[in-house]
Scaffold this active site. Sequence first.
Site, PDB file in Angstrom:
ATOM      1  N   ARG A  76      95.669  22.040  17.105  1.00 13.30           N
ATOM      2  CA  ARG A  76      95.952  20.744  17.839  1.00 13.30           C
ATOM      3  C   ARG A  76      94.956  19.941  17.227  1.00 13.30           C
ATOM      4  O   ARG A  76      94.306  19.112  18.263  1.00 13.30           O
ATOM      5  CB  ARG A  76      95.775  21.016  19.465  1.00 13.30           C
ATOM      6  N   SER A  77      94.673  19.682  16.131  1.00 13.65           N
ATOM      7  CA  SER A  77      93.612  19.164  15.471  1.00 13.65           C
ATOM      8  C   SER A  77      94.213  18.405  14.379  1.00 13.65           C
ATOM      9  O   SER A  77      93.452  17.678  13.572  1.00 13.65           O
ATOM     10  CB  SER A  77      92.207  19.833  14.825  1.00 13.65           C
ATOM     11  N   GLY A  78      95.594  18.140  14.251  1.00 17.48           N
ATOM     12  CA  GLY A  78      96.217  17.430  13.065  1.00 17.48           C
ATOM     13  C   GLY A  78      96.430  18.163  11.907  1.00 17.48           C
ATOM     14  O   GLY A  78      96.816  17.593  10.824  1.00 17.48           O
ATOM     15  N   THR A  79      96.406  19.459  11.900  1.00 17.21           N
ATOM     16  CA  THR A  79      96.523  20.453  10.809  1.00 17.21           C
ATOM     17  C   THR A  79      98.061  20.051  10.330  1.00 17.21           C
ATOM     18  O   THR A  79      98.275  20.214   9.105  1.00 17.21           O
ATOM     19  CB  THR A  79      96.290  22.038  10.999  1.00 17.21           C
ATOM     20  N   GLU A  97     103.592  27.265   8.725  1.00 16.55           N
ATOM     21  CA  GLU A  97     102.588  28.121   9.081  1.00 16.55           C
ATOM     22  C   GLU A  97     102.989  29.689   8.744  1.00 16.55           C
ATOM     23  O   GLU A  97     104.316  29.896   8.962  1.00 16.55           O
ATOM     24  CB  GLU A  97     101.981  28.221  10.374  1.00 16.55           C
ATOM     25  N   SER A 189      95.594  18.939  24.738  1.00 15.25           N
ATOM     26  CA  SER A 189      96.798  18.941  23.947  1.00 15.25           C
ATOM     27  C   SER A 189      97.318  20.512  24.113  1.00 15.25           C
ATOM     28  O   SER A 189      98.381  20.581  24.434  1.00 15.25           O
ATOM     29  CB  SER A 189      96.848  18.790  22.494  1.00 15.25           C
ATOM     30  N   TYR A 235      90.804  13.651  12.413  1.00 17.10           N
ATOM     31  CA  TYR A 235      91.983  13.527  12.595  1.00 17.10           C
ATOM     32  C   TYR A 235      92.174  11.962  12.854  1.00 17.10           C
ATOM     33  O   TYR A 235      93.185  11.066  12.666  1.00 17.10           O
ATOM     34  CB  TYR A 235      92.552  14.397  13.789  1.00 17.10           C
ATOM     35  N   THR A 283     106.120  20.157  15.573  1.00 21.23           N
ATOM     36  CA  THR A 283     107.118  19.693  14.774  1.00 21.23           C
ATOM     37  C   THR A 283     107.740  18.294  15.424  1.00 21.23           C
ATOM     38  O   THR A 283     108.019  17.195  14.791  1.00 21.23           O
ATOM     39  CB  THR A 283     108.250  20.536  14.705  1.00 21.23           C
ATOM     40  N   ASP A 284     108.054  18.396  16.627  1.00 20.91           N
ATOM     41  CA  ASP A 284     108.551  17.275  17.386  1.00 20.91           C
ATOM     42  C   ASP A 284     107.369  16.029  17.095  1.00 20.91           C
ATOM     43  O   ASP A 284     108.083  14.818  17.587  1.00 20.91           O
ATOM     44  CB  ASP A 284     108.898  17.384  18.803  1.00 20.91           C
TER      45      ASP A 284
END
Length: 355
Positions: A76-79, A97, A189, A235, A283-284
């Site tokens: 949840r860090s923008g990866t 992933e 998040s 991010y 993904t969304d």
Amino acid sequence: MIGKLKQNLLVACLVISSVTVFYLCRHAMDCHHRIEERSQPLLSSLHATLRTGQNLSTPFIYNKDMPLIFIGGVPRSGTTLMRAMLDAHPDVRCGEETRVIPRILAMKQMWSRSGREKMRLDEAGVTDEVLDSAMQAFLLEIIVKHGEPANYLCNKDPFALKSLTYLAKIFPHAKFILMVRDGRASVHSMISRKVTIAGFDLSSYRDCLTKWNRAIETMYTQCLEAADKCLPVHYEQLVLHPEKWMRTLLRFLNIPWNDAVLHHEELIGKAGGVSLSKVERSTDQVIKPVNVEALSKWVGKIPLDVQRDMAVIAPMLARLGYDPHANPPNYGRPDPLVLDNTRRLQKSPEKPNPS
């Protein structure tokens, strides 16, 4: 008469001998060909060659010395956004992933930490050199074959960067991108989207922030130790100033600039573009253009007692440049392109996702 019979027998013997020699030679060639075929999988683990669908005459050669790219950070860090933007580049393939890579790295780490286990492995001849060679082959096989060929291959498994130092050792020309995000936003998040992460108690902001602090400290310390092999990317700054940071990133990776990285959403699901997983939680969100919707959604959601103790619970916030007492924080002003993207999304009737 007898002389003619001898002559005929001699000719017959020569014919039979020639046929026998021809058969034996052909049989030997077949055996050699089969042996080569059987040895091919062994060779491929050290030197993999794939061909593109567009041009079958152009092979891509892969080995441990290639410039692999690893993207990681606390989940949840923008990866996912980072890998989608890189995936939009025609010369780069990251893909979804793998989930396998961080697990096998954690297992290797466990073996190394246990003195007793290491002694047993050494006694069995399974030395560090043997394990390193096996890890190289295994990880390379996963990275190469779980997606399409490309000039630059990257892997995005967030917690793989807990083993950044080891990865830099076995892949000497690899580079690493550490995604950094305000821990309060990352934890909100996780909790709001119910993203299960091993060891994180999603019913407790305090517990999740403590675990976030521990995880990012491990990765950030290794990133700094790797010096010019690792680039930390915030991010918030990537979202506010995507062109500036993507140009910085591509220079760091020695990859030519391409405008496609600023419009990843246009290449989702297209050949040579961005492939997304149906089961990944981000993904969304990455199907949208870069926008600032998610930056401050955590504000007002964290319990007061946790806010009060924030500097003690998560000291890495200050180390990474975030004010632990700012509520809301000031991350900066977005570029015009990002503002335009955000306005268009806000006017859209689609229900926004929590972040």
